[in-house]
Motif scaffolding. Structure first.
Motif, PDB file in Angstrom:
ATOM      1  N   LEU A 135      40.037  35.951  37.320  1.00 47.49           N
ATOM      2  CA  LEU A 135      39.032  35.085  36.760  1.00 47.49           C
ATOM      3  C   LEU A 135      38.917  34.058  37.708  1.00 47.49           C
ATOM      4  O   LEU A 135      38.741  32.646  37.194  1.00 47.49           O
ATOM      5  N   THR A 136      39.230  34.129  38.959  1.00 46.95           N
ATOM      6  CA  THR A 136      39.581  32.913  39.899  1.00 46.95           C
ATOM      7  C   THR A 136      38.751  33.380  41.391  1.00 46.95           C
ATOM      8  O   THR A 136      38.745  34.562  41.528  1.00 46.95           O
ATOM      9  N   SER A 137      38.292  32.377  42.066  1.00 46.93           N
ATOM     10  CA  SER A 137      37.644  32.552  43.243  1.00 46.93           C
ATOM     11  C   SER A 137      38.665  32.010  44.254  1.00 46.93           C
ATOM     12  O   SER A 137      39.313  31.113  44.160  1.00 46.93           O
ATOM     13  N   TYR A 138      38.930  32.712  45.405  1.00 43.80           N
ATOM     14  CA  TYR A 138      39.556  32.574  46.505  1.00 43.80           C
ATOM     15  C   TYR A 138      39.285  32.404  47.821  1.00 43.80           C
ATOM     16  O   TYR A 138      38.349  33.097  48.294  1.00 43.80           O
ATOM     17  N   CYS A 139      39.630  31.220  48.597  1.00 45.31           N
ATOM     18  CA  CYS A 139      39.342  31.162  50.001  1.00 45.31           C
ATOM     19  C   CYS A 139      40.115  32.248  50.616  1.00 45.31           C
ATOM     20  O   CYS A 139      40.991  32.645  50.261  1.00 45.31           O
ATOM     21  N   GLN A 140      40.081  32.255  52.245  1.00 43.64           N
ATOM     22  CA  GLN A 140      40.680  33.136  52.912  1.00 43.64           C
ATOM     23  C   GLN A 140      42.140  32.916  52.740  1.00 43.64           C
ATOM     24  O   GLN A 140      43.126  33.808  52.610  1.00 43.64           O
ATOM     25  N   THR A 141      42.641  31.594  52.558  1.00 45.78           N
ATOM     26  CA  THR A 141      44.176  31.507  52.554  1.00 45.78           C
ATOM     27  C   THR A 141      44.712  31.723  51.261  1.00 45.78           C
ATOM     28  O   THR A 141      45.630  32.352  51.099  1.00 45.78           O
ATOM     29  N   HIS A 142      44.202  31.335  50.012  1.00 41.05           N
ATOM     30  CA  HIS A 142      44.597  31.529  48.886  1.00 41.05           C
ATOM     31  C   HIS A 142      44.264  33.204  48.517  1.00 41.05           C
ATOM     32  O   HIS A 142      44.916  33.597  47.376  1.00 41.05           O
ATOM     33  N   LEU A 143      43.543  33.796  49.282  1.00 43.13           N
ATOM     34  CA  LEU A 143      43.310  35.102  48.826  1.00 43.13           C
ATOM     35  C   LEU A 143      44.676  36.223  49.353  1.00 43.13           C
ATOM     36  O   LEU A 143      44.726  37.293  49.022  1.00 43.13           O
ATOM     37  N   GLU A 144      45.537  35.439  50.484  1.00 39.23           N
ATOM     38  CA  GLU A 144      46.266  36.185  50.888  1.00 39.23           C
ATOM     39  C   GLU A 144      47.383  37.148  50.109  1.00 39.23           C
ATOM     40  O   GLU A 144      47.553  38.085  50.240  1.00 39.23           O
ATOM     41  N   PRO A 145      47.878  36.522  48.704  1.00 39.50           N
ATOM     42  CA  PRO A 145      48.651  37.117  47.891  1.00 39.50           C
ATOM     43  C   PRO A 145      48.211  38.397  47.378  1.00 39.50           C
ATOM     44  O   PRO A 145      48.796  39.457  47.036  1.00 39.50           O
ATOM     45  N   HIS A 146      46.618  38.372  47.169  1.00 34.46           N
ATOM     46  CA  HIS A 146      46.045  39.649  46.527  1.00 34.46           C
ATOM     47  C   HIS A 146      45.944  40.841  47.717  1.00 34.46           C
ATOM     48  O   HIS A 146      45.532  41.857  47.299  1.00 34.46           O
ATOM     49  N   LEU A 147      46.127  40.323  48.864  1.00 32.32           N
ATOM     50  CA  LEU A 147      46.252  41.565  49.909  1.00 32.32           C
ATOM     51  C   LEU A 147      47.551  41.960  50.164  1.00 32.32           C
ATOM     52  O   LEU A 147      47.806  42.909  50.965  1.00 32.32           O
ATOM     53  N   THR A 148      48.648  41.125  49.895  1.00 33.81           N
ATOM     54  CA  THR A 148      50.057  41.326  50.306  1.00 33.81           C
ATOM     55  C   THR A 148      50.823  41.930  48.985  1.00 33.81           C
ATOM     56  O   THR A 148      51.802  42.663  49.426  1.00 33.81           O
ATOM     57  N   VAL A 149      50.689  41.281  48.147  1.00 33.28           N
ATOM     58  CA  VAL A 149      51.602  41.518  46.803  1.00 33.28           C
ATOM     59  C   VAL A 149      51.153  42.504  46.339  1.00 33.28           C
ATOM     60  O   VAL A 149      50.008  42.809  45.723  1.00 33.28           O
ATOM     61  N   SER A 150      52.108  43.487  45.783  1.00 37.23           N
ATOM     62  CA  SER A 150      51.797  44.787  45.296  1.00 37.23           C
ATOM     63  C   SER A 150      51.131  44.643  43.789  1.00 37.23           C
ATOM     64  O   SER A 150      50.160  45.301  43.699  1.00 37.23           O
ATOM     65  N   ALA A 151      51.644  43.729  43.081  1.00 39.42           N
ATOM     66  CA  ALA A 151      50.933  43.724  41.888  1.00 39.42           C
ATOM     67  C   ALA A 151      49.378  43.075  41.820  1.00 39.42           C
ATOM     68  O   ALA A 151      48.767  43.451  40.817  1.00 39.42           O
ATOM     69  N   LEU A 152      49.265  42.409  42.832  1.00 42.79           N
ATOM     70  CA  LEU A 152      47.970  41.711  42.812  1.00 42.79           C
ATOM     71  C   LEU A 152      47.084  42.514  43.661  1.00 42.79           C
ATOM     72  O   LEU A 152      45.841  42.253  43.420  1.00 42.79           O
ATOM     73  N   LYS A 153      47.216  43.481  44.354  1.00 42.62           N
ATOM     74  CA  LYS A 153      46.554  44.409  45.244  1.00 42.62           C
ATOM     75  C   LYS A 153      45.821  45.448  44.108  1.00 42.62           C
ATOM     76  O   LYS A 153      44.570  45.683  44.632  1.00 42.62           O
ATOM     77  N   ARG A 154      46.056  45.467  43.024  1.00 46.28           N
ATOM     78  CA  ARG A 154      45.528  46.384  41.838  1.00 46.28           C
ATOM     79  C   ARG A 154      44.477  45.555  41.379  1.00 46.28           C
ATOM     80  O   ARG A 154      43.568  46.242  40.464  1.00 46.28           O
ATOM     81  N   HIS A 155      44.230  44.283  41.532  1.00 44.55           N
ATOM     82  CA  HIS A 155      43.215  43.585  41.030  1.00 44.55           C
ATOM     83  C   HIS A 155      41.767  43.900  41.551  1.00 44.55           C
ATOM     84  O   HIS A 155      41.880  44.132  42.865  1.00 44.55           O
ATOM     85  N   GLN A 156      40.811  43.719  40.731  1.00 42.10           N
ATOM     86  CA  GLN A 156      39.530  44.017  41.228  1.00 42.10           C
ATOM     87  C   GLN A 156      39.034  42.598  42.021  1.00 42.10           C
ATOM     88  O   GLN A 156      38.654  41.821  41.377  1.00 42.10           O
ATOM     89  N   LEU A 157      38.671  42.941  43.312  1.00 41.53           N
ATOM     90  CA  LEU A 157      38.013  41.765  43.960  1.00 41.53           C
ATOM     91  C   LEU A 157      36.435  42.268  44.258  1.00 41.53           C
ATOM     92  O   LEU A 157      36.237  43.147  44.567  1.00 41.53           O
ATOM     93  N   ILE A 158      35.652  41.046  44.238  1.00 37.93           N
ATOM     94  CA  ILE A 158      34.218  41.160  44.383  1.00 37.93           C
ATOM     95  C   ILE A 158      33.804  40.102  45.290  1.00 37.93           C
ATOM     96  O   ILE A 158      34.381  39.128  45.507  1.00 37.93           O
ATOM     97  N   HIS A 159      32.462  40.229  45.513  1.00 28.71           N
ATOM     98  CA  HIS A 159      32.154  38.846  46.514  1.00 28.71           C
ATOM     99  C   HIS A 159      32.071  37.678  45.406  1.00 28.71           C
ATOM    100  O   HIS A 159      31.759  37.872  44.320  1.00 28.71           O
ATOM    101  N   PRO A 160      32.404  36.559  46.117  1.00 33.64           N
ATOM    102  CA  PRO A 160      32.524  35.449  45.208  1.00 33.64           C
ATOM    103  C   PRO A 160      31.149  34.966  44.493  1.00 33.64           C
ATOM    104  O   PRO A 160      30.336  35.211  44.932  1.00 33.64           O
ATOM    105  N   VAL A 161      31.544  34.691  43.173  1.00 32.47           N
ATOM    106  CA  VAL A 161      30.542  34.463  41.886  1.00 32.47           C
ATOM    107  C   VAL A 161      30.874  33.397  41.345  1.00 32.47           C
ATOM    108  O   VAL A 161      32.154  32.976  41.172  1.00 32.47           O
ATOM    109  N   GLU A 162      29.970  32.772  40.641  1.00 29.06           N
ATOM    110  CA  GLU A 162      30.391  31.523  39.940  1.00 29.06           C
ATOM    111  C   GLU A 162      30.555  31.934  38.415  1.00 29.06           C
ATOM    112  O   GLU A 162      29.999  33.089  38.125  1.00 29.06           O
TER     113      GLU A 162
END
Length: 557
Positions: A135-162
């Motif tokens: 339940l957090t929105s990320y810029c490109q830098t802060h999104l990096e763990p969701h793209l590299t950490v195995s546990a975070l890769k399973r999270h569902q990412l969508i286009h940024p919403v408020e």
């Protein structure tokens, strides 16, 4: 602070791998909370964790195991803050907050209306993705763990919403992961237990896939509707173009006809003026001749008067007597008493000229109507009479093309479409668009009505024929009285009695025209009509003779 075993929102700092640095945020992340170390401690096996994270992880456990390497400790290790790592983390945080070039050059600060990164300190960068788990929105830098950490890769990412908190169940504080088909609302995993018990629900993803498929179908339907409307636009544009071409042709025809008529009128006027002037010239010539003759006689008389005057003054008796006989004799002159110049009569000159012009206009009008009649005859339709509408005294032919009045009222079912009081009948065929034309033989009839009527007209009781009641008709009474049932009715003056009447309707134009087919004469036209309903041809065969009304095919020869 995170709870052991539960994935918490990841808080990572901007990239510190800029030129001149050897440390990055990956070296300062606690493997339990996945956040930058807070009060870092080291286990006997050499791994580092936040003090509170590892303490909570070991609480109420008999066996103490390293979360990273799984090494067992028989007694709970005594943990102390690793001052070196703590200082490095503090230095790392200080650099992240104060150095101006910590953000990658291709990232931009969030603008008004754009979703900002929840992790960034000011200025907040534009979010690239939102995580439905964190339940957090990320810029490109802060999104990096969701793209590299195995546990975070399973999270569902969508286009940024408020307002990501709206994705949480307000009652159970759990993510909205289900969809209740009964109540058409999003629910969490605990909602079906009480509030939505026995309801039909599916996973939010399944509902998403189903609705997405429906959306594709809707999109296809919308595209089809768009295409249909574009085709309709083309059709309308083509109709406008055809109308313009027809208008140009008709204008050219009209200009030719009226130019010819104006030329003829001018010639007729010139001829009329010439006749008047010719009579005047004749009168003037006669007067001139009389005056010349009179002047000649006056001259002769004046000469004789001079001789008389001379003789009167003579004292020579011999000469007087000798000349008296010649002078006394009156000269031979015309008797002018009954001679006069009569002005010519112009009575009837204008009337005759206008009559000739009228004959010419009638002749030309007949040619125009003949051409118009041939054009409308192209819209001939094949009609048959509808016995279910016929008044019970009417008699139809076997082919349902003829109808006349009989003396016996038949016992017929009183159907809703049947006329109950007026001996009339409608055609079987109806028309709700376009143009149509039909011809009816009225030869030998002394009474008849013809025209068209709305399908919704009242058929029970007395009817009044006029456009307000849904009738556009003309009629004959007593063999010589013709009228158009307009509002008000119009008496028609026809030079001859039609033997065959043509009826033409242009639905969209709101036009109903009647023609004397044999004479090629336009009898009457209803214009500016508003139909808004199906139209059916209408017939009244009259009751004063047995001659039928006959629907006849168009003779194109």
């Amino acid at each position: 602070m995170g709870t052991p075993g539960v994935t918490q929102p990841v808080r990572v700092l901007p990239d510190m791998a800029a030129a001149g640095r050897v440390l990055s945020e990956d070296q300062f992340l606690c493997s339990i909370c996945l956040d930058v170390f807070t009060d870092p401690v080291s286990t006997p096996c050499g791994h580092n964790f936040c003090k509170s994270c590892i303490s909570q992880h070991w609480d109420n456990k008999e066996n103490y195991q390293c979360p990273m390497c799984k090494e067992h400790f028989y007694t709970k290790p005594q943990l102390k803050i690793n001052t070196l790592i703590s200082e490095m983390v503090a230095h790392f945080r200080h650099q992240a907050q104060h150095e101006p070039n910590i953000y990658s050059s291709d990232q931009q600060a969030a603008k008004p209306g754009e979703v900002p990164c929840d992790i960034c300190t000011e200025p907040k960068l534009k979010a690239l993705k939102s995580c439905l788990v964190c339940l957090t929105s990320y810029c490109q830098t802060h999104l990096e763990p969701h793209l590299t950490v195995s546990a975070l890769k399973r999270h569902q990412l969508i286009h940024p919403v408020e307002n990501l908190e709206d994705r949480m169940c307000r009652k159970h504080d759990k993510p909205l992961e289900l969809f209740c088909k009964t109540d058409h609302t999003c629910i969490c995993l605990f909602c079906p237990v009480v509030d939505h018990k026995n309801h039909d629900f599916v996973s939010l993803r399944d509902e998403y896939e189903e609705q997405k498929a429906e959306l594709k179908k809707t999109e296809a339907e919308i595209q089809q509707m768009i295409q249909e409307r574009r085709l309709k636009i083309q059709e309308i544009q083509q109709s406008v173009e055809l109308s313009k071409n027809a208008a140009d042709r008709k204008t050219a025809e009209g200009v030719e006809v009226f130019t010819t008529l104006m030329d003829y009128v001018q010639r007729s006027l010139d001829k009329f003026k010439e006749k008047i002037q010719e009579k005047q010239r004749t009168t003037e010539k006669q007067a001139e001749d009389f005056i010349t003759e009179l002047e000649q006689e006056i001259c002769e008389l004046e000469k004789r008067s001079t001789e008389v005057e001379q003789l009167s003054g003579s004292e020579d008796h011999h000469d007087f007597v000798q000349r008296f006989t010649c002078v006394k004799a009156a000269p031979s002159m015309k008797t002018w008493t009954k001679v006069s110049v009569r002005p010519p009569s112009y009575e009837g000159t204008v009337e005759r000229a206008v009559s000739e012009l009228e004959d010419k206009l009638t002749e030309d009008m007949k040619k125009v109507v003949e051409a118009e009649l041939k054009r409308v005859q192209q819209y001939e339709v094949d009609l048959t009479l509808d016995p279910d509408t016929a008044y019970p005294t009417l008699i139809l032919s076997n082919d349902r093309k003829q109808v006349h009045h009989g003396d016996v009222k038949k016992n017929l079912p009183d159907k809703p479409q049947r006329f109950s009081l007026c001996p009339c009948i409608l055609a079987k065929e109806s028309f709700s668009s376009g143009r149509f034309y039909f011809e009816v033989q009225v030869k030998g009839k002394t009474d008849w009505d013809l025209g068209v009527a709305r399908e919704s007209i009242m058929r029970k009781g007395k009817i009044t024929l006029n456009p307000q009641n849904g009738y556009w008709t003309i009629w004959l009474r007593n063999g010589n009285e013709y009228k158009a049932d307009d509002s008000p009715s119009v008496r028609l003056s026809l030079k001859s009695s039609p033997q065959k009447v043509g009826v033409f309707v242009d639905y969209e134009e709101g036009l109903v025209s009647f023609y004397d087919v044999d004479s090629s004469v336009l009898i009457y036209s209803f214009t500016g009509c508003c139909f808004n309903d199906k139209l059916l041809p209408y017939f009244y065969p009259g009751s004063k003779n047995s001659a039928p009304l006959i629907i006849t095919p168009v003779d194109t020869e």
